[in-house]
Write an enzyme that holds these catalytic residues in place. Structure first.
Site, short mmCIF file in Angstrom:
data_model
loop_
_atom_site.label_atom_id
_atom_site.label_comp_id
_atom_site.label_asym_id
_atom_site.label_seq_id
_atom_site.Cartn_x
_atom_site.Cartn_y
_atom_site.Cartn_z
NE ARG A 226 -4.31 -1.37 0.06
CZ ARG A 226 -4.47 -2.39 -0.78
NH1 ARG A 226 -3.52 -2.69 -1.66
NH2 ARG A 226 -5.58 -3.11 -0.76
CG HIS A 274 -3.69 -1.19 -6.88
ND1 HIS A 274 -4.02 -0.47 -5.75
CD2 HIS A 274 -3.77 -2.50 -6.50
CE1 HIS A 274 -4.27 -1.29 -4.75
NE2 HIS A 274 -4.13 -2.53 -5.18
#
Ligand code: NDP
Length: 311
Positions: A226, A274
């Protein structure tokens, strides 16, 4: 007869519905009601993803569990209206994808592939042979479902693998450490570091100016975890000074990564949008239904989130 509300973006319903129905039938739950709209007071389970229709769980008065479609739960774990158990996604398809992404990007840097991909200039640079994996130390921060799979795969290729977690772990072929002191020890020898920690208050800025400075000069960072795990400014400074050799980043504090963010243009940063891995519909549907089966049989749910720890 359990009522299951699929609370994610509508396009996901099209993908998930047939696989959920098939898995429900296989689990002997073909009679369950699977829907995208229901009277909240009659819903037993919510299959949940961020940016879906449910943000306030208060009206769901008989909720037995919320079953998150993603591995990361940072978007829902702090929701005070949620009182029911929260399960996260542990999906072998998701893990396989992450193992492939981490292995691929580790090998890119280990083998120095960029020099040949970008360097076809007519000059025959003989004699520079890549080292063997067994002569390279790579570290995985976070040894959960994803991190432990990546650590095992890299160890299988021969890398000297180290790993770090909150609590002690044992993984064959991997030297493990835990806690703050353990992190320092791991970073000091890590030539390629992969972050697979969850986004929690305790993990924010795990890599900051101090911890980045512990790593060997020219070390590489892979972040499919993250964005908040890294202090962006400290990373940019370390890249500019040469302390860090390259960062391959899949996750960011703001996504999509703004077009004017310095990461895009930085010669030592690779941005991937991502895509390191994702929940795979077919296997994930089985994980969701197994938890519903457990709930209906009065058995403990799998993959429960500790709301106080945030993961
Ligand atoms: P898990 O919950 O299974 O594992 C988390 C790991 O992090 C555990 O080993 C845990 O330690 C460790 N950890 C948590 N807090 C700390 C801390 N304060 N200090 C040290 N270690 C800590 O998660 P997953 O492996 O399933 O997923 C990891 C993350 O990967 C997700 O949270 C998500 O953010 C990210 N992800 C990214 C994707 C992408 O495409 N880019 C796709 C899917 C997930 P312990 O074992 O002791 O509990």
């Amino acid at each position: 007869m359990p009522n299951i509300l699929f609370a994610a973006r509508p396009e996901r319903w099209t993908l998930y519905e047939p696989h959920l129905r098939e898995a429900l039938a296989e689990a002997g739950l073909a009679h369950a009601v699977l829907t995208t709209e229901a009277d909240p007071s009659e819903v037993d389970y919510i299959v949940y993803a961020p940016n879906g229709p449910v943000t306030d769980f208060t009206p769901y008065t008989r909720l037995k569990a919320v079953l998150n479609l993603w591995a990361g739960v940072e978007d829902v774990v702090g929701n005070d209206t949620l009182k029911a158990p929260l399960a996260r996604m542990v999906d072998y398809g998701l893990t396989e994808g992450m193992v492939e992404w981490v292995t691929g990007h580790t090998l890119r840097h280990h083998l120095g592939m960029d020099a040949h991909i970008h360097g076809q200039d007519g000059v025959w640079r003989a004699g520079i042979v890549p080292p063997l994996a067994r002569d390279r130390t790579v570290a995985i921060l976070g040894l959960g479902a994803l991190g432990s799979g990546c650590a095992a795969a890299l160890a299988g290729l021969g890398f000297h693998v180290t790993g770090w977690s909150r609590t002690p772990k044992q993984i064959e072929g991997v030297r493990t450490e835990h806690g703050p002191d353990g992190l320092q020890d791991i970073l000091k020898s890590a030539e390629i570091v992969t972050l697979l920690l969850p986004d929690t208050p305790a993990t924010e800025n795990t890599l900051n100016a101090d911890t980045l400075s512990l790593m060997p000069r020219g070390a590489v960072i892979l972040n499919p975890g993250r964005g908040a795990l890294i202090d962006d400014d400290a990373l940019l400074a370390a890249l500019d000074s040469g302390g860090i050799g390259h960062a391959t980043l899949d996750t960011f504090r703001i996504e999509p990564l703004p077009a004017d963010h310095p990461f895009w243009a930085h010669p030592k940063v690779t941005v991937t949008p991502h895509i390191a891995s994702e929940t795979r519909v077919e296997s994930a549907a089985r994980v969701i239904v197994e938890n519903i089966r457990r709930g209906e049989a009065g058995q403990p749910f799998l993959h429960l989130v500790d709301r106080t720890l945030g993961y």
